[in-house]
Design a protein around this motif. Structure first.
Motif, mmCIF file in Angstrom:
data_model
loop_
_atom_site.group_PDB
_atom_site.id
_atom_site.type_symbol
_atom_site.label_atom_id
_atom_site.label_comp_id
_atom_site.label_asym_id
_atom_site.label_seq_id
_atom_site.Cartn_x
_atom_site.Cartn_y
_atom_site.Cartn_z
ATOM 1 N N GLY A 296 54.575 39.544 29.128
ATOM 2 C CA GLY A 296 55.454 38.392 29.008
ATOM 3 C C GLY A 296 54.809 37.173 28.393
ATOM 4 O O GLY A 296 55.113 36.027 28.771
ATOM 5 N N VAL A 297 53.919 37.376 27.400
ATOM 6 C CA VAL A 297 53.304 36.255 26.686
ATOM 7 C C VAL A 297 53.563 36.424 25.198
ATOM 8 O O VAL A 297 54.146 37.416 24.755
ATOM 9 C CB VAL A 297 51.791 36.160 26.976
ATOM 10 C CG1 VAL A 297 51.558 35.956 28.458
ATOM 11 C CG2 VAL A 297 51.038 37.393 26.474
ATOM 12 N N VAL A 298 53.143 35.445 24.411
ATOM 13 C CA VAL A 298 53.285 35.496 22.963
ATOM 14 C C VAL A 298 52.015 36.100 22.369
ATOM 15 O O VAL A 298 50.909 35.673 22.700
ATOM 16 C CB VAL A 298 53.512 34.087 22.378
ATOM 17 C CG1 VAL A 298 53.666 34.151 20.855
ATOM 18 C CG2 VAL A 298 54.746 33.449 23.008
ATOM 19 N N GLY A 299 52.181 37.111 21.531
ATOM 20 C CA GLY A 299 51.050 37.719 20.848
ATOM 21 C C GLY A 299 51.324 37.776 19.357
ATOM 22 O O GLY A 299 52.380 38.251 18.933
ATOM 23 N N PHE A 300 50.380 37.297 18.559
ATOM 24 C CA PHE A 300 50.602 37.176 17.118
ATOM 25 C C PHE A 300 49.546 37.956 16.351
ATOM 26 O O PHE A 300 48.343 37.751 16.533
ATOM 27 C CB PHE A 300 50.559 35.704 16.708
ATOM 28 C CG PHE A 300 50.856 35.445 15.251
ATOM 29 C CD1 PHE A 300 51.937 36.051 14.625
ATOM 30 C CD2 PHE A 300 50.064 34.576 14.513
ATOM 31 C CE1 PHE A 300 52.223 35.803 13.281
ATOM 32 C CE2 PHE A 300 50.336 34.315 13.175
ATOM 33 C CZ PHE A 300 51.417 34.937 12.561
ATOM 34 N N LYS A 301 50.009 38.859 15.491
ATOM 35 C CA LYS A 301 49.157 39.538 14.523
ATOM 36 C C LYS A 301 49.392 38.861 13.176
ATOM 37 O O LYS A 301 50.423 39.070 12.555
ATOM 38 C CB LYS A 301 49.515 41.022 14.431
ATOM 39 C CG LYS A 301 48.658 41.796 13.433
ATOM 40 C CD LYS A 301 49.158 43.211 13.238
ATOM 41 C CE LYS A 301 50.380 43.289 12.333
ATOM 42 N NZ LYS A 301 50.101 42.874 10.936
ATOM 43 N N ALA B 138 59.451 30.755 28.873
ATOM 44 C CA ALA B 138 59.379 32.099 29.440
ATOM 45 C C ALA B 138 58.995 32.014 30.908
ATOM 46 O O ALA B 138 58.174 31.183 31.307
ATOM 47 C CB ALA B 138 58.358 32.940 28.674
ATOM 48 N N PRO B 139 59.590 32.847 31.755
ATOM 49 C CA PRO B 139 59.214 32.833 33.173
ATOM 50 C C PRO B 139 57.774 33.265 33.352
ATOM 51 O O PRO B 139 57.207 33.966 32.518
ATOM 52 C CB PRO B 139 60.189 33.835 33.810
ATOM 53 C CG PRO B 139 60.596 34.716 32.691
ATOM 54 C CD PRO B 139 60.601 33.880 31.438
ATOM 55 N N MET B 140 57.186 32.829 34.446
ATOM 56 C CA MET B 140 55.802 33.166 34.754
ATOM 57 C C MET B 140 55.766 34.215 35.860
ATOM 58 O O MET B 140 56.621 34.216 36.750
ATOM 59 C CB MET B 140 55.039 31.920 35.223
ATOM 60 C CG MET B 140 54.913 30.854 34.164
ATOM 61 S SD MET B 140 53.792 31.341 32.838
ATOM 62 C CE MET B 140 52.253 31.412 33.734
ATOM 63 N N PRO B 141 54.786 35.100 35.852
ATOM 64 C CA PRO B 141 54.661 36.067 36.939
ATOM 65 C C PRO B 141 54.140 35.394 38.200
ATOM 66 O O PRO B 141 53.658 34.249 38.155
ATOM 67 C CB PRO B 141 53.629 37.055 36.398
ATOM 68 C CG PRO B 141 52.771 36.232 35.492
ATOM 69 C CD PRO B 141 53.723 35.246 34.858
ATOM 70 N N PRO B 142 54.223 36.062 39.334
ATOM 71 C CA PRO B 142 53.614 35.501 40.552
ATOM 72 C C PRO B 142 52.128 35.269 40.331
ATOM 73 O O PRO B 142 51.453 36.078 39.684
ATOM 74 C CB PRO B 142 53.857 36.587 41.607
ATOM 75 C CG PRO B 142 54.958 37.439 41.048
ATOM 76 C CD PRO B 142 54.836 37.379 39.557
ATOM 77 N N ALA B 143 51.606 34.159 40.822
ATOM 78 C CA ALA B 143 50.178 33.899 40.664
ATOM 79 C C ALA B 143 49.387 34.957 41.405
ATOM 80 O O ALA B 143 49.782 35.421 42.481
ATOM 81 C CB ALA B 143 49.848 32.506 41.208
ATOM 82 N N PRO B 144 48.243 35.375 40.848
ATOM 83 C CA PRO B 144 47.405 36.334 41.554
ATOM 84 C C PRO B 144 46.982 35.792 42.914
ATOM 85 O O PRO B 144 46.843 34.589 43.107
ATOM 86 C CB PRO B 144 46.195 36.502 40.637
ATOM 87 C CG PRO B 144 46.653 36.033 39.304
ATOM 88 C CD PRO B 144 47.681 34.980 39.554
ATOM 89 N N ARG B 145 46.758 36.690 43.849
ATOM 90 C CA ARG B 145 46.355 36.288 45.194
ATOM 91 C C ARG B 145 44.833 36.182 45.269
ATOM 92 O O ARG B 145 44.136 37.175 45.043
ATOM 93 C CB ARG B 145 46.830 37.316 46.225
ATOM 94 C CG ARG B 145 48.337 37.406 46.354
ATOM 95 C CD ARG B 145 48.709 38.383 47.454
ATOM 96 N NE ARG B 145 48.269 39.744 47.128
ATOM 97 C CZ ARG B 145 48.995 40.592 46.401
ATOM 98 N NH1 ARG B 145 50.155 40.223 45.932
ATOM 99 N NH2 ARG B 145 48.541 41.808 46.171
ATOM 100 N N PRO B 146 44.314 34.996 45.580
ATOM 101 C CA PRO B 146 42.866 34.917 45.796
ATOM 102 C C PRO B 146 42.450 35.799 46.948
ATOM 103 O O PRO B 146 43.231 36.151 47.831
ATOM 104 C CB PRO B 146 42.651 33.426 46.138
ATOM 105 C CG PRO B 146 43.828 32.713 45.556
ATOM 106 C CD PRO B 146 44.962 33.681 45.678
ATOM 107 N N LYS B 147 41.165 36.202 46.952
ATOM 108 C CA LYS B 147 40.654 37.061 48.015
ATOM 109 C C LYS B 147 40.862 36.395 49.366
ATOM 110 O O LYS B 147 40.687 35.194 49.523
ATOM 111 C CB LYS B 147 39.165 37.324 47.798
ATOM 112 C CG LYS B 147 38.863 38.274 46.667
ATOM 113 C CD LYS B 147 37.394 38.638 46.612
ATOM 114 C CE LYS B 147 36.531 37.441 46.258
ATOM 115 N NZ LYS B 147 35.120 37.837 46.050
ATOM 116 N N GLY B 148 41.237 37.185 50.353
ATOM 117 C CA GLY B 148 41.426 36.698 51.702
ATOM 118 C C GLY B 148 42.853 36.367 52.051
ATOM 119 O O GLY B 148 43.184 36.165 53.215
#
Length: 471
Positions: free
Chosen positions: A199-204, A460-470
């Motif tokens: 879900g990001v922009v990628g340019f070639k 564009a919508p963002m995914p859930p933020a990654p969960r820090p350890k713990g």
């Protein structure tokens, strides 16, 4: 909101280039604070995402402290010649760096380049902070990010799904907000496939627009940026583009200026085996294009599938670059490609070269009638994180390991600029990308048109933020 609030409110730690600059100028965060928070977040989320294979650490912090001194002395003028000052970026692990190991997703010994290649050197000269190297498949052979040197890179939208590849680590890092942008490589879709999946922009860019050093013998590989907006990708291109004598294919002239007409002529292509959900999401863009005044014609796929030629070119290059004594280090799938490449005669490789020329001529004729082509970037939703292709695709030993993504590799053969833009999510909540393809040299037109579509669709919508350890 501070750009370093990830531990408190679970927002992405990195924002866009403009907001990051504003934060530094207004004193909301120093570059050193921001960089330290980025490095901490990369470490804390590594087990969950596996986006990075090397982290810059102390070197990045030294660069950040130098950026803070420059901002304190010059204020906004510090950004005049350094448009990316303090912006955290990452680099795909196929690209050499002078200060971090380059493993290329391989068990072969690490090595560092004596100097940064042009893309990395230009990022640093523009003030960007290189925070780490992102994961790839071995030598980028598959459109997933699975290798024997690290756990599979996981999709920030669904941790059991692939981030795509082979620039999957770059796409996952950008999507998760662990860097503002990343530099990937694309030889058959390796920037655009993971951009679509994450879900990001990628340019070639057009072939040679950004120098590729050391050059690839196959003549297919492009260097291109990934970011969360078209504006950020467009801001990166003037930094990255331009000739370099170490890449004889690098383009010496400027791109064609974007003189976008009020109504573009767009050819809309649907490739076979496109899933119903991908079709539904991408076709929702049709009224947006019409609302912008563009004429859209539905086309049958207007060229023959060049996959056989692609395989022969890639396999011959892999065989040439892999001496027999290195076979012990090879991933089984890549080894099958190498061994096939050794069976190819000179005549077979020449036939593949002729097929490439025929495709370039055919697409040249098609593009006489259209300003852009549009299509789903990939026909499938993200597959399992530890897989190299959708379940319906053939076994890689059958040398069909990239054939499931027929909308990406043709434009490596032709060298045309192609961008994947996130345009929605499936019923399962997985991102879908729309690919826009222009004529060779029309990079600015592709970026301009994509930016207008993005503006109509909204951020564009963002995914859930990654969960820090713990947590």
């Amino acid at each position: 909101m501070s750009v370093i609030n990830v531990a408190r409110d679970r927002q992405p730690i990195c924002r866009d280039i403009r907001e990051t600059r504003r934060s530094f100028l207004r004193g909301h965060a120093t570059v050193a604070e921001h960089t330290r928070a980025v490095l901490d977040a990369i470490h804390e989320t590594h087990a969950e995402l596996g986006a990075f294979v090397a982290v810059a650490g102390a070197g990045a912090l030294r660069e950040a402290e130098a950026a803070d001194r420059l901002i304190a002395r010059l204020g906004e003028a510090a950004f005049r010649d350094r448009p990316l000052l303090g912006v955290p970026v990452s680099v795909k692990d196929l690209i050499q760096t002078r200060d971090l190991p380059t493993r290329r997703g391989s068990l072969l010994p690490n090595h560092r380049g004596a100097a940064d290649p042009p893309a990395v050197a230009r990022l640093r000269a523009a003030g960007a902070i290189v925070v780490g190297k992102t994961a790839t498949s071995e030598h980028g052979w598959s459109a997933s990010t699975v290798s024997r040197v690290a756990a599979p890179t996981r999709n920030p939208w669904a941790r059991d799904r692939s981030a795509g590849g082979s620039s999957g680590g770059s796409a996952a890092a950008v999507a998760a907000g662990l860097c503002t942008a990343s530099i990937g490589t694309d030889g058959a879709g390796s920037v655009r496939i993971p951009a679509s999946f994450c879900g990001v922009v990628g340019f070639k860019p057009s072939f040679g627009r950004v120098p590729y050093v050391p050059p690839c013998a196959d003549g297919l590989a492009h260097v291109g940026p990934l970011a969360r907006s078209v504006a950020d990708v467009a801001a990166l291109m003037p930094v990255l583009a331009g000739p370099d004598p170490r890449d004889p294919d690098s383009v010496t002239g400027p791109p064609v200026p974007a003189t976008e007409p009020a109504a573009l002529r767009i050819g809309w292509i649907e490739f076979p085996r496109t899933s119903g959900e991908v079709r539904r999401v991408t076709e929702d863009v049709l009224p947006v294009l019409a609302g912008l005044g563009h004429r859209v014609d539905r086309l049958d796929v207007p060229f023959p599938d060049p996959y056989a030629a692609l395989v022969d070119v890639l396999a011959a290059a892999e065989a040439a670059g892999t001496p027999p004594q290195d076979e012990q280090w090879c991933d089984a799938g890549r080894l099958a490609i190498v061994r096939y490449g050794r069976t190819l005669s000179g005549a077979a490789v020449m036939r593949a070269a002729e097929a490439r020329l025929a495709l370039r001529a055919r697409l040249g004729s098609v593009m006489e009638g259209y300003d852009l082509l549009a299509m789903a970037t990939v026909p499938a939703e993200p597959f399992a994180a530890d897989a190299i292709a959708p379940p319906w695709a053939a076994d890689p030993d059958d040398l069909l390991w990239l054939g499931w993504s027929p909308a990406t590799y043709p434009f490596n053969i032709t060298g045309q600029p192609a961008l994947s833009l996130p345009v929605g999510v499936t019923a399962r909540g997985l991102p879908v990308g729309l690919q826009l393809v222009g004529r060779v040299g029309d990079d600015d037109l592709v970026l301009s048109a994509a930016g207008r579509v993005e503006a109509e669709l909204g951020p564009a919508p963002m995914p859930p933020a990654p969960r820090p350890k713990g947590e």
